[in-house]
Design a protein around this motif. Structure first.
Motif: not given
Length: 303
Positions: A115, A139, A182, A252, A278-279
């Motif tokens: 992130d 990610n 997330g 994501d 996911g995220h």
């Protein structure tokens, strides 16, 4: 913070603070330094699955970015560019402390970035040429959004509408939403509470919304100038030749496979691992991700 409320997190003997800033970080393991950089609204707790597996092989260093996690809550700068540079300055303070006071080497560092950790980590690597010798990308992004990409509507609302941002700050909705949405497999309730614990109080989550409102929208955003810092005039191109690990949660909604493809084009020799995640890929795919990352670190050590 009581350790009993943080299941799976290293104990207080691994907790330290940077003298210059009070920034909190975890330090565990032995070997070459691996710096874990989290995003927003997470904190170093998201790396808890990595520490027991990697610490026999590498020195795991996981700070909480200023304003997040267990780090102090300094005033949030009004300018997004000032927010970015403030975080980079804090990384400089951390690096100076670790190399001067705790005896870590001045080179041979690995960055693990998720992130917000991506643009901050890459900008810092360009600011400190020769320090970073491996990149682990989870990610995140460190270049303008690829053609055809569109930021999810809820992030655009928070970013561009002050009343929406104020409501999200008041309710604490963003950390709670990310903790649930997330992932593709629910985080255990005790661990989800631990992930959210630093943001329970209104005054402790000022930075959360501020950094959503700092998300770059297009290639003209001043944030990207940080990737052309002194010593890095060519941006990511200056990091070509480094071993790169791309670990991606394919579900994501923010850092989509389109972003992964953009990374692959920039680093065609990268090792790419895709996960049903996911995220928070480090939550959904903790087991296979940590296994793959350990193999990468062992195989590229000293290159």
């Amino acid at each position: 913070m009581p350790p009993a409320l943080l299941p799976g997190y290293p104990g207080p003997r691994h907790w330290h603070r940077v003298p210059a800033t009070g920034q909190h970080y975890v330090d565990t393991g032995t070997g070459s330094p691996v710096l874990f950089l989290h995003g927003n609204p997470s904190w170093s707790y998201v790396w808890r699955h990595f520490f027991p597996v990697l610490s026999p092989h590498v020195r795991c260093l996981a700070p909480d970015l200023p304003g997040l996690g267990l780090s102090p809550r300094p005033p949030v700068p009004g300018s997004p560019l000032d927010r970015y540079t403030g975080q980079l300055d804090a990384l400089d303070d951390l690096f100076a402390h670790l190399t001067t006071d705790r005896g870590l080497p001045g080179s041979g560092w690995t960055l693990v970035m998720h992130d917000w950790g991506g643009p901050l980590g890459v900008a810092w690597a360009l600011r400190r040429p020769g320090v970073v010798t491996r990149l682990v990308v989870l990610n995140t992004i460190a270049f303008p959004w690829p053609p055809g990409y569109r930021l999810p509507f809820y992030l655009r609302w928070i970013r561009d509408h002050a009343p929406v941002a104020a409501l999200v700050h008041l309710t604490g909705a963003f950390p709670h939403a990310v903790a649930r949405l997330g992932v593709v497999r629910p985080i255990a309730s005790a661990e989800r509470r631990a992930l959210l614990l630093p943001y329970a109080r209104l005054r402790d989550r000022r930075a959360v919304v501020a950094y959503v409102r700092s998300i770059p929208r297009d290639a003209h955003d001043p944030a990207w100038t940080l990737l052309h810092a002194a010593g890095g005039q060519n941006g990511l191109a200056d990091l070509e030749g480094l071993p790169v690990f791309l670990g991606w949660g394919l579900h994501d909604p923010v850092f989509t496979p389109l972003v992964l493809d953009a990374w692959r084009k920039r680093f065609p020799g990268a090792r790419v691992h895709r996960y049903d995640a996911g995220h928070y890929v480090m939550e959904d795919a903790a087991g296979p991700l940590v296994h793959d990352l350990r193999a990468f670190l062992l195989e590229t050590e000293g290159r």
